[in-house]
Design a protein around this motif. Sequence first.
Motif, short mmCIF file in Angstrom:
data_model
loop_
_atom_site.label_atom_id
_atom_site.label_comp_id
_atom_site.label_asym_id
_atom_site.label_seq_id
_atom_site.Cartn_x
_atom_site.Cartn_y
_atom_site.Cartn_z
N PRO A 203 0.81 -1.23 0.00
CA PRO A 203 0.00 0.00 0.00
C PRO A 203 0.84 1.27 0.00
N ASN A 204 2.09 1.20 0.47
CA ASN A 204 2.95 2.39 0.45
C ASN A 204 3.23 2.87 -0.97
N SER A 205 3.15 1.97 -1.94
CA SER A 205 3.44 2.35 -3.32
C SER A 205 2.36 3.26 -3.91
N ALA A 206 1.27 3.47 -3.16
CA ALA A 206 0.23 4.41 -3.61
C ALA A 206 0.64 5.86 -3.37
N LEU A 207 1.78 6.07 -2.69
CA LEU A 207 2.28 7.42 -2.43
C LEU A 207 3.30 7.77 -3.51
N PRO A 208 2.96 8.63 -4.46
CA PRO A 208 3.87 8.89 -5.58
C PRO A 208 5.27 9.31 -5.15
N HIS A 209 5.38 10.08 -4.07
CA HIS A 209 6.69 10.51 -3.58
C HIS A 209 6.85 10.09 -2.12
N GLY A 210 6.50 8.86 -1.82
CA GLY A 210 6.62 8.35 -0.47
C GLY A 210 8.07 8.17 -0.04
N VAL A 211 8.26 7.96 1.25
CA VAL A 211 9.59 7.78 1.84
C VAL A 211 9.74 6.34 2.29
N PRO A 212 10.85 5.67 1.95
CA PRO A 212 11.04 4.28 2.36
C PRO A 212 10.91 4.13 3.88
N ALA A 213 10.21 3.08 4.28
CA ALA A 213 9.94 2.83 5.69
C ALA A 213 10.59 1.52 6.13
N PRO A 214 10.69 1.28 7.44
CA PRO A 214 11.21 -0.01 7.92
C PRO A 214 10.14 -1.09 7.80
N ARG A 215 9.50 -1.15 6.66
CA ARG A 215 8.39 -2.07 6.42
C ARG A 215 8.88 -3.25 5.60
N PRO A 216 8.68 -4.48 6.09
CA PRO A 216 9.06 -5.66 5.30
C PRO A 216 8.18 -5.81 4.06
N VAL A 217 8.78 -6.18 2.97
CA VAL A 217 8.05 -6.41 1.73
C VAL A 217 7.34 -7.76 1.83
N GLY A 218 6.06 -7.79 1.46
CA GLY A 218 5.26 -9.00 1.58
C GLY A 218 5.12 -9.77 0.28
N PHE A 292 -10.50 2.89 -13.94
CA PHE A 292 -9.47 3.51 -13.11
C PHE A 292 -9.93 4.83 -12.51
N HIS A 293 -11.24 5.04 -12.42
CA HIS A 293 -11.72 6.35 -11.98
C HIS A 293 -11.35 6.65 -10.53
N GLU A 294 -11.13 5.63 -9.71
CA GLU A 294 -10.77 5.85 -8.30
C GLU A 294 -9.27 6.12 -8.11
N PHE A 295 -8.50 5.89 -9.13
CA PHE A 295 -7.05 5.98 -8.99
C PHE A 295 -6.57 7.42 -9.13
N LEU A 296 -5.57 7.77 -8.33
CA LEU A 296 -4.90 9.06 -8.45
C LEU A 296 -4.01 9.05 -9.69
N GLU A 331 6.32 9.47 -17.43
CA GLU A 331 6.13 8.65 -16.24
C GLU A 331 4.67 8.59 -15.79
N PRO A 332 3.79 8.05 -16.61
CA PRO A 332 2.40 7.90 -16.16
C PRO A 332 2.33 6.96 -14.97
N GLY A 333 1.31 7.16 -14.15
CA GLY A 333 1.13 6.28 -13.00
C GLY A 333 -0.33 6.20 -12.58
N LEU A 334 -0.66 5.14 -11.87
CA LEU A 334 -1.98 4.95 -11.28
C LEU A 334 -1.77 4.54 -9.83
N TYR A 335 -2.49 5.21 -8.90
CA TYR A 335 -2.28 5.00 -7.48
C TYR A 335 -3.63 4.92 -6.76
N LEU A 336 -3.79 3.94 -5.92
CA LEU A 336 -5.03 3.77 -5.17
C LEU A 336 -4.69 3.55 -3.70
N GLU A 337 -5.15 4.46 -2.86
CA GLU A 337 -4.87 4.38 -1.43
C GLU A 337 -5.34 3.04 -0.86
N GLY A 338 -4.48 2.41 -0.08
CA GLY A 338 -4.80 1.13 0.53
C GLY A 338 -4.49 -0.07 -0.34
#
Length: 372
Positions: A203-218, A292-296, A331-338
């Motif tokens: 879900p972090n990948s929904a943040l276009p300019h997010g910051v890497p977290a100490p989150r394990p990749v699932g 894709f209407h819900e996507f940022l 760099e097109p993108g599609l992002y959906l929170e959660g």
Amino acid sequence: MTAQPARLDRIRALLAEHDSNALALTPGPSLTYLTGHAFPQGDRLTVLFVPREGRPVAVVPNFEEANWREFVHLDVALFGWDDTTGPAPAFEKAVAALGELDTIAVEPLVLRAAELWRIEQSFPHARIAPGGGLIQALRLAKSEDELAAIREAARIAESALEKLLSLVRVGVTERELAAKLSAFLFEGGGESISFGPIVLSGPNSALPHGVPAPRPVGVGEILLIDFGTSVRGYHCDITRTFVVGAEPDARTREVYEAVRLGNERGKAAAKPGATAHEVHHAAQDHLHKPAFHEFLKHRTGHGLGLDIHEPPSIMDGNHERLAPGTVFTVEPGLYLEGWGGVRIEDDVVITQSSHESLTLFSRDLRVVGRPL
């Protein structure tokens, strides 16, 4: 990088067109562009005045004078200052050398209040005018030397990315991957970390300019990696999106394919005379269908060079026409929170007849890593 006296002549011609007496530059990409050397921006003031006529004048900390003489191959009058006297006497000498100035062009996004205050004190009768567009117009069309630097940066970045992918495992954290990627960029010959890097999963990948977290990749999660490096001051910027440890589900495939198609269509529209608006819509129109209407979404891209973000902006409503030598991202993108996000980013240059992609890393959907 070496200074090009021809750039000085072009600046003077543009100053005449814009009815400005001088351009004031402070440490940053435009000063590097003109002088051929990257001077640091610190707490000691540095200003280069480029007059429409006559010799350029630089006010610099005294310990930087040797660097100006060694690395700047332009005829510049240097006035140094030290911490005891402060910059005021050096600015007085600069005023005497330059004479009265009616209008001084400056870069609004680069000039700090400290330099602005000092310029206003030194030239109380001068009008301070926005001049960012003046030098940006010169920097827009890249020379073969500049393009070669961006290509080299892209090769270093792509090699670093391939090395990183061999280390991806379910359970590794975003921060661990970002740190490894930074190390690989320097080991491969990169001069800098252009930003971030941005390494986001699930879900972090929904943040276009997010910051890497100490989150394990699932398992089965999206892994988005956006990063860049520089060579001789010129940046590359690349994004690729992967799936970790399992085959992607149908929705991930659908979103990924839509973004990949947008990247492909945007690049296909990039040609001499096309507008930034047209490239944006070629890349984005199909991303606005109901599925894709819900996507940022965001703009399609930005210019690239000595700055990681510079003109032109590849976006709706920008009818600026693209000329040969112009470098920008698609760099097109599609992002959906959660849920997550997908972005595929390439760097392209407009050629005489079409475009060239400066980034070559595969855009196919790829599964990386395996469960622990």
